[in-house]
Design a protein around this motif. Structure first.
Motif, PDB file in Angstrom:
ATOM      1  N   TYR A  53      29.718  40.703  15.197  1.00  0.00           N
ATOM      2  CA  TYR A  53      31.375  39.765  14.938  1.00  0.00           C
ATOM      3  C   TYR A  53      30.902  39.483  13.786  1.00  0.00           C
ATOM      4  CZ  TYR A  53      35.168  37.148  15.573  1.00  0.00           C
ATOM      5  OH  TYR A  53      36.184  36.713  15.686  1.00  0.00           O
ATOM      6  N   TYR A  54      30.196  38.091  13.431  1.00  0.00           N
ATOM      7  CA  TYR A  54      30.397  37.510  12.196  1.00  0.00           C
ATOM      8  C   TYR A  54      30.216  38.020  11.273  1.00  0.00           C
ATOM      9  CZ  TYR A  54      31.131  33.607  15.538  1.00  0.00           C
ATOM     10  OH  TYR A  54      31.555  33.301  16.653  1.00  0.00           O
ATOM     11  N   GLU A  55      29.398  38.811  11.213  1.00  0.00           N
ATOM     12  CA  GLU A  55      29.338  40.139   9.519  1.00  0.00           C
ATOM     13  C   GLU A  55      30.144  41.205  10.159  1.00  0.00           C
ATOM     14  OE1 GLU A  55      24.410  40.844  10.285  1.00  0.00           O
ATOM     15  OE2 GLU A  55      25.264  42.007  12.327  1.00  0.00           O
ATOM     16  N   ILE A  56      31.006  41.822  10.940  1.00  0.00           N
ATOM     17  CA  ILE A  56      32.003  42.357  10.743  1.00  0.00           C
ATOM     18  C   ILE A  56      33.286  41.162   9.853  1.00  0.00           C
ATOM     19  CG2 ILE A  56      33.595  42.261  12.444  1.00  0.00           C
ATOM     20  CD1 ILE A  56      32.314  45.827  10.785  1.00  0.00           C
ATOM     21  N   LEU A  57      33.188  40.205  10.521  1.00  0.00           N
ATOM     22  CA  LEU A  57      34.471  39.685   9.724  1.00  0.00           C
ATOM     23  C   LEU A  57      34.609  39.401   7.996  1.00  0.00           C
ATOM     24  CD1 LEU A  57      35.181  36.559  12.405  1.00  0.00           C
ATOM     25  CD2 LEU A  57      36.362  38.398  12.187  1.00  0.00           C
ATOM     26  N   GLN A  58      33.363  38.842   7.715  1.00  0.00           N
ATOM     27  CA  GLN A  58      32.613  39.184   6.579  1.00  0.00           C
ATOM     28  C   GLN A  58      33.222  40.219   5.878  1.00  0.00           C
ATOM     29  OE1 GLN A  58      28.661  37.902   6.483  1.00  0.00           O
ATOM     30  NE2 GLN A  58      29.068  35.073   7.106  1.00  0.00           N
ATOM     31  N   LEU A  59      32.865  41.551   6.164  1.00  0.00           N
ATOM     32  CA  LEU A  59      32.441  42.948   5.475  1.00  0.00           C
ATOM     33  C   LEU A  59      34.560  42.995   5.856  1.00  0.00           C
ATOM     34  CD1 LEU A  59      30.853  44.856   4.422  1.00  0.00           C
ATOM     35  CD2 LEU A  59      30.891  45.995   6.512  1.00  0.00           C
ATOM     36  N   ILE A  60      34.996  42.832   6.788  1.00  0.00           N
ATOM     37  CA  ILE A  60      36.661  42.820   6.095  1.00  0.00           C
ATOM     38  C   ILE A  60      36.869  42.059   5.714  1.00  0.00           C
ATOM     39  CG2 ILE A  60      38.520  42.536   7.781  1.00  0.00           C
ATOM     40  CD1 ILE A  60      37.479  43.383  10.112  1.00  0.00           C
ATOM     41  N   GLU A  61      36.466  40.799   5.030  1.00  0.00           N
ATOM     42  CA  GLU A  61      36.871  39.782   4.178  1.00  0.00           C
ATOM     43  C   GLU A  61      36.808  40.665   2.581  1.00  0.00           C
ATOM     44  OE1 GLU A  61      38.264  36.307   2.622  1.00  0.00           O
ATOM     45  OE2 GLU A  61      38.276  36.604   5.207  1.00  0.00           O
ATOM     46  N   LYS A  62      35.653  41.029   2.740  1.00  0.00           N
ATOM     47  CA  LYS A  62      35.237  42.441   1.198  1.00  0.00           C
ATOM     48  C   LYS A  62      36.273  42.693   1.022  1.00  0.00           C
ATOM     49  CE  LYS A  62      30.758  42.979  -0.900  1.00  0.00           C
ATOM     50  NZ  LYS A  62      29.283  42.870  -0.617  1.00  0.00           N
ATOM     51  N   TYR A  63      36.149  44.422   2.577  1.00  0.00           N
ATOM     52  CA  TYR A  63      36.755  45.635   1.951  1.00  0.00           C
ATOM     53  C   TYR A  63      38.607  45.843   2.528  1.00  0.00           C
ATOM     54  CZ  TYR A  63      32.001  46.508   0.632  1.00  0.00           C
ATOM     55  OH  TYR A  63      31.192  46.658   0.471  1.00  0.00           O
ATOM     56  N   GLY A  64      38.154  44.899   3.800  1.00  0.00           N
ATOM     57  CA  GLY A  64      39.808  44.850   4.158  1.00  0.00           C
ATOM     58  C   GLY A  64      39.152  46.427   5.501  1.00  0.00           C
ATOM     59  N   LEU A  65      40.218  46.315   5.942  1.00  0.00           N
ATOM     60  CA  LEU A  65      40.730  47.640   6.879  1.00  0.00           C
ATOM     61  C   LEU A  65      40.674  49.336   6.410  1.00  0.00           C
ATOM     62  CD1 LEU A  65      42.855  45.783  10.023  1.00  0.00           C
ATOM     63  CD2 LEU A  65      40.355  46.175   9.718  1.00  0.00           C
ATOM     64  N   PRO A  66      39.925  49.725   6.305  1.00  0.00           N
ATOM     65  CA  PRO A  66      39.986  51.509   6.469  1.00  0.00           C
ATOM     66  C   PRO A  66      41.160  51.822   6.589  1.00  0.00           C
ATOM     67  CG  PRO A  66      37.719  50.888   7.959  1.00  0.00           C
ATOM     68  CD  PRO A  66      38.631  49.925   7.774  1.00  0.00           C
TER      69      PRO A  66
END
Length: 183
Positions: free
Chosen positions: A136-149
């Motif tokens: 969960y915490y890792e995906i939050l960082q990825l969403i912050e970086k790239y947004g939602l596909p």
């Protein structure tokens, strides 16, 4: 990330999971879907179920190695946020949305895109999220970086990722939705 969505065929109901069936029965169900040829699932190739089980085990192992606490052997699938494209996979597509707060995040793993292209040897674009399962915490960082596909890649021209897949490794939060479903 407040809501998780699950898309399904209205006539069948939510969280009907091929991975919960014995292999031969799952093949029969998939065969019937292929014969109907009305939905996206009818285009799944031979070997789909074997590869799905391999990917689910891989995701489970990777998630466990990161401290995840899966309860189920194989996950149920949801996505982060709405994705109209997924609804179009079905003859009469429906969705349920469940607040993230209903889940223990230690029982949720995530892939930036569907597990199949995420772990496909044919997708060789060097993106950092290929071949990865996230907490969960890792995906939050990825969403912050790239947004939602489903926002930046709505039409699929930017790559195979069209949503963030959530692997739900616990039936507990889904209990009321699962009651009455014959597996």
């Amino acid at each position: 990330m407040e809501m998780l969505y699950h898309y399904y065929e209205k006539a069948l109901g939510p969280f009907r999971n091929l991975s919960d069936l014995p292999a031969a029965e799952a093949e029969e169900v998939l065969g019937a879907i292929r014969r109907e040829k009305e939905v996206m699932a009818s285009r799944r190739p031979e070997g789909y179920l074997e590869r799905r089980r391999e990917l689910e085990q891989l995701a489970r192992d990777m998630f466990t190695a990161k401290g995840g606490k899966p309860v189920r052997t194989a996950p149920h699938y949801m996505v982060v946020g709405e994705c109209d494209w997924l609804k179009s996979w079905y003859a009469e597509g429906e969705s349920v949305k469940i607040p993230l707060a209903c889940f223990d995040t230690g029982t949720l793993s995530f892939s930036y895109g569907d597990l199949f292209p995420t772990f496909s040897s044919r997708v060789q674009d060097g993106r950092e999220y290929r071949g990865q399962v996230y907490t969960y915490y890792e995906i939050l960082q990825l969403i912050e970086k790239y947004g939602l596909p489903q926002i930046w890649n709505k039409d699929g021209t930017g790559g195979p990722e069209r949503y963030i897949e959530v692997q739900v490794w616990d039936d507990g939060p889904l209990k009321s939705l699962l009651e009455g479903i014959d597996n």
